[in-house]
Write a protein that holds these residues in place. Structure first.
Motif, mmCIF file in Angstrom:
data_model
loop_
_atom_site.group_PDB
_atom_site.id
_atom_site.type_symbol
_atom_site.label_atom_id
_atom_site.label_comp_id
_atom_site.label_asym_id
_atom_site.label_seq_id
_atom_site.Cartn_x
_atom_site.Cartn_y
_atom_site.Cartn_z
ATOM 1 N N LEU B 138 -2.066 1.749 -2.288
ATOM 2 C CA LEU B 138 -1.043 2.012 -1.274
ATOM 3 C C LEU B 138 -0.752 0.768 -0.439
ATOM 4 O O LEU B 138 0.365 0.554 0.010
ATOM 5 C CB LEU B 138 -1.493 3.168 -0.361
ATOM 6 C CG LEU B 138 -1.470 4.543 -1.037
ATOM 7 C CD1 LEU B 138 -1.961 5.623 -0.066
ATOM 8 C CD2 LEU B 138 -0.060 4.881 -1.525
ATOM 9 N N ARG B 139 -1.782 -0.037 -0.268
ATOM 10 C CA ARG B 139 -1.593 -1.235 0.522
ATOM 11 C C ARG B 139 -0.550 -2.159 -0.136
ATOM 12 O O ARG B 139 0.122 -2.927 0.542
ATOM 13 C CB ARG B 139 -2.934 -1.965 0.636
ATOM 14 C CG ARG B 139 -2.894 -3.079 1.666
ATOM 15 C CD ARG B 139 -4.190 -3.853 1.688
ATOM 16 N NE ARG B 139 -5.228 -3.136 2.405
ATOM 17 C CZ ARG B 139 -6.469 -3.603 2.529
ATOM 18 N NH1 ARG B 139 -6.811 -4.729 1.944
ATOM 19 N NH2 ARG B 139 -7.378 -2.928 3.204
ATOM 20 N N GLN B 140 -0.420 -2.034 -1.461
ATOM 21 C CA GLN B 140 0.506 -2.881 -2.194
ATOM 22 C C GLN B 140 1.952 -2.696 -1.720
ATOM 23 O O GLN B 140 2.737 -3.631 -1.743
ATOM 24 C CB GLN B 140 0.373 -2.543 -3.686
ATOM 25 C CG GLN B 140 1.282 -3.348 -4.569
ATOM 26 C CD GLN B 140 1.871 -2.476 -5.649
ATOM 27 O OE1 GLN B 140 1.685 -1.258 -5.661
ATOM 28 N NE2 GLN B 140 2.597 -3.107 -6.556
ATOM 29 N N TYR B 141 2.288 -1.460 -1.243
ATOM 30 C CA TYR B 141 3.661 -1.207 -0.789
ATOM 31 C C TYR B 141 3.961 -1.896 0.536
ATOM 32 O O TYR B 141 5.112 -2.031 0.929
ATOM 33 C CB TYR B 141 3.927 0.306 -0.651
ATOM 34 C CG TYR B 141 4.067 0.983 -1.995
ATOM 35 C CD1 TYR B 141 5.278 0.884 -2.684
ATOM 36 C CD2 TYR B 141 3.029 1.686 -2.557
ATOM 37 C CE1 TYR B 141 5.417 1.482 -3.920
ATOM 38 C CE2 TYR B 141 3.154 2.281 -3.787
ATOM 39 C CZ TYR B 141 4.347 2.179 -4.468
ATOM 40 O OH TYR B 141 4.497 2.751 -5.679
ATOM 41 N N LEU B 142 2.933 -2.299 1.241
ATOM 42 C CA LEU B 142 3.133 -2.950 2.535
ATOM 43 C C LEU B 142 3.099 -4.471 2.399
ATOM 44 O O LEU B 142 3.079 -5.167 3.415
ATOM 45 C CB LEU B 142 2.048 -2.497 3.524
ATOM 46 C CG LEU B 142 1.957 -0.973 3.723
ATOM 47 C CD1 LEU B 142 0.771 -0.625 4.620
ATOM 48 C CD2 LEU B 142 3.252 -0.449 4.332
ATOM 49 N N PRO B 146 4.887 -5.102 6.086
ATOM 50 C CA PRO B 146 5.232 -3.684 6.102
ATOM 51 C C PRO B 146 6.742 -3.455 6.103
ATOM 52 O O PRO B 146 7.200 -2.379 5.731
ATOM 53 C CB PRO B 146 4.602 -3.183 7.411
ATOM 54 C CG PRO B 146 3.484 -4.125 7.661
ATOM 55 C CD PRO B 146 3.928 -5.454 7.142
ATOM 56 N N LEU B 147 7.495 -4.493 6.509
ATOM 57 C CA LEU B 147 8.955 -4.362 6.500
ATOM 58 C C LEU B 147 9.494 -4.132 5.096
ATOM 59 O O LEU B 147 10.579 -3.583 4.924
ATOM 60 C CB LEU B 147 9.586 -5.648 7.068
ATOM 61 C CG LEU B 147 9.536 -5.801 8.582
ATOM 62 C CD1 LEU B 147 10.116 -7.158 8.981
ATOM 63 C CD2 LEU B 147 10.333 -4.681 9.258
ATOM 64 N N MET B 148 8.724 -4.559 4.095
ATOM 65 C CA MET B 148 9.172 -4.455 2.711
ATOM 66 C C MET B 148 8.972 -3.065 2.137
ATOM 67 O O MET B 148 9.377 -2.807 1.007
ATOM 68 C CB MET B 148 8.428 -5.476 1.838
ATOM 69 C CG MET B 148 8.786 -6.914 2.104
ATOM 70 S SD MET B 148 10.512 -7.265 1.787
ATOM 71 C CE MET B 148 10.509 -7.328 0.027
ATOM 72 N N LEU B 149 8.368 -2.164 2.881
ATOM 73 C CA LEU B 149 8.039 -0.843 2.356
ATOM 74 C C LEU B 149 9.262 -0.119 1.794
ATOM 75 O O LEU B 149 9.217 0.354 0.644
ATOM 76 C CB LEU B 149 7.359 -0.005 3.454
ATOM 77 C CG LEU B 149 7.051 1.441 3.086
ATOM 78 C CD1 LEU B 149 6.008 1.490 1.949
ATOM 79 C CD2 LEU B 149 6.548 2.224 4.290
#
Lengths: 243, 237
Positions: B138-142, B146-149
């Motif tokens: 899940l950390r990969q999505y941040l 975190p703006l890239m989520l």
């Protein structure tokens, strides 16, 4: 366009197909391949072990073969040596035998030669004596023995004084001839001996080995007056001529 | 005359909202064919040194798939083989059987391609989580911030949509063109189009499987890289 019921059914279908193929296709085949790989690996390992064992065996047999070859060479060399020694021994023995035989032959030859020479000597002496006797009888009308005895008596009478004194104790005189002396001659000798040694006994004796002449013997003393000396010379010359 | 371009529209049986359409029927047919074929092929398997012809064929097929997976992902092919292999076999057999008269390839239905794309959509995080754990995944999505989520999420969805539509479009277009040409020149052209369809169908199956594999593998590889970097950072004080 999209029927969501069909979509969910297809998802289920796909998952079921995945499970089925996993159960019936991937796992059995992958397991089979792994098993075969293992099997081949095992066979290869076995082959490698067998090869290593065979190589060890080959090495061992080669070693044994080498040892046998060495042993064979050693035995052969020993046998050769033994055969050579045996051959030398036989040769030596044969040489000795030949030498012995040669010596035997030599001895036999010498003996034969000696016997022949003796015979020749005897024959020559007899012939010489016969010729002399005949020559003396025909030319001078005299007997050989008588002349011999006369000569012997003259020599005996001319014996130096000191020798005569040394023989003073002689108690017995033996007169040796080849053939019996005529009685007149014997008496003359006896008288001459009695004249010098009045107490001594005088005996007459015949011996075949005395060729021609006369020998006078007393205690350890011998006076010879015969042909032996020049017959010896003759024999010597004959031997030289023969060798 | 209307030509049914979508096998979903061919309904054999209906009960309330449930319909038994050609997509499902032919999917089951393919499933039966593949499963039965796999069972028959492998029921007599023995680890022989010299395998039989059929066994050799199957082994060669799996070897090729494994080699492709290995080439694309540089990872252990055994982990991806069941999913990617099934995708490939299903899509390929569906597309190739399209030449059979009266057969409607299930892949010509957007429902099927959507279902497969959803499977890939789920499989990507599934493999990722299995490889790294939920938190790391899940950390990969941040990342990188975190703006890239939202963009990461949009990328994830659009990827799935593209996958579904690409397969559907290609297969359906083949079927549609075949049907259209059949009405115009009934004898010669459809045969050529079917031949072309064989080629494109096989290529599409390959592309679909490889794309799914790339999505899964690139995600998990990136995650693994990231995990390594994180682990290295944690070690430093």
């Amino acid at each position: 366009m999209i029927d969501w019921l069909t979509v969910s059914a297809q998802i289920a279908n796909f998952l079921i197909l995945l499970a089925l193929l996993n159960r019936f296709l991937y796992r059995p085949i992958l397991a089979n391949m792994a098993a075969r790989e293992q099997h081949i690996q095992k066979r290869l390992d076995e082959a490698r072990q067998i090869q290593a064992k065979a190589e060890r065996l080959i090495a061992a047999y080669q070693e044994k073969l080498n040892a046998l070859e060495e042993e064979r060479a050693r035995l052969l060399a020993e046998a050769r040596q033994a055969a050579e020694a045996e051959r030398q021994a036989w040769l030596e023995k044969a040489r000795q035998e030949v030498e012995e035989k040669r010596r035997g032959w030599q001895r036999a030859l010498e003996e034969e030669q000696a016997a022949w020479l003796h015979k020749l000597k005897t024959a020559v002496a007899e012939q010489v004596v016969d010729i002399a006797r005949k020559a003396l009888a025909d030319l001078a009308g005299q007997e050989l023995e008588e002349q011999l005895v006369a000569s012997f008596l003259r020599q005996f009478a001319a014996l130096p004084q000191e020798q005569r004194l040394r023989l003073e104790s002689a108690s017995k005189w033996t007169v040796v001839t080849r053939s019996p002396l005529p009685s007149a001659t014997a008496e003359r000798i006896g008288a001459e001996l009695k004249r010098v040694w009045p107490n001594a006994a005088v005996l007459f004796e015949q011996r075949g080995d005395l060729l021609c002449g006369i020998a006078l013997e007393t205690d350890g003393w011998v006076f010879n007056w015969h042909l032996a000396a020049w017959l010896e010379e003759l024999e010597h010359r004959l031997r030289e001529a023969l060798s | 005359m209307s030509v049914p371009f979508n096998p979903d529209q061919i309904v054999y049986w209906r009960y309330g909202p449930f319909t038994l359409n050609a997509t499902l029927v032919f999917t089951w047919g393919i499933m039966t064919l593949l499963a039965l074929g796999a069972y028959l092929a492998t029921c007599g398997l023995r680890p022989k040194v010299r395998p039989g012809r059929l066994q050799n064929l199957l082994e060669a097929l799996l070897e090729v798939i494994c080699a492709q997976i290995q080439e694309v992902t540089h990872q252990d092919p055994g982990r991806h083989l069941p999913f990617v292999g099934t995708l490939f076999l299903f899509v390929a057999s569906s597309n190739l059987l399209a030449v059979v008269p009266g057969f409607w390839p299930p892949t010509a239905s957007l429902s099927t391609t959507a279902a497969l794309a959803i499977c890939v959509f789920v499989a990507v995080p599934w493999y990722g989580i299995r490889a790294l754990g939920l938190k790391q995944y899940l950390r990969q999505y941040l990342e990188p911030t975190p703006l890239m989520l939202p963009f990461n999420l949009i990328g994830e969805f659009s990827r799935t949509l593209a996958l579904a539509v690409r397969l559907y479009g290609n297969i359906m277009s083949g079927a549609v063109i075949g049907a259209v040409l059949l009405t115009l020149a009934p004898f010669f052209f459809p045969v050529l189009m079917h031949l072309l369809g064989l080629l494109t169908g096989f290529i599409q199956a390959y592309i679909f499987a490889v794309l799914a594999l790339v999505f899964i593998a690139s995600a998990s590889a990136a995650q693994e890289e990231k995990a390594k970097q994180l682990a290295a950072q944690e070690k430093k004080p």
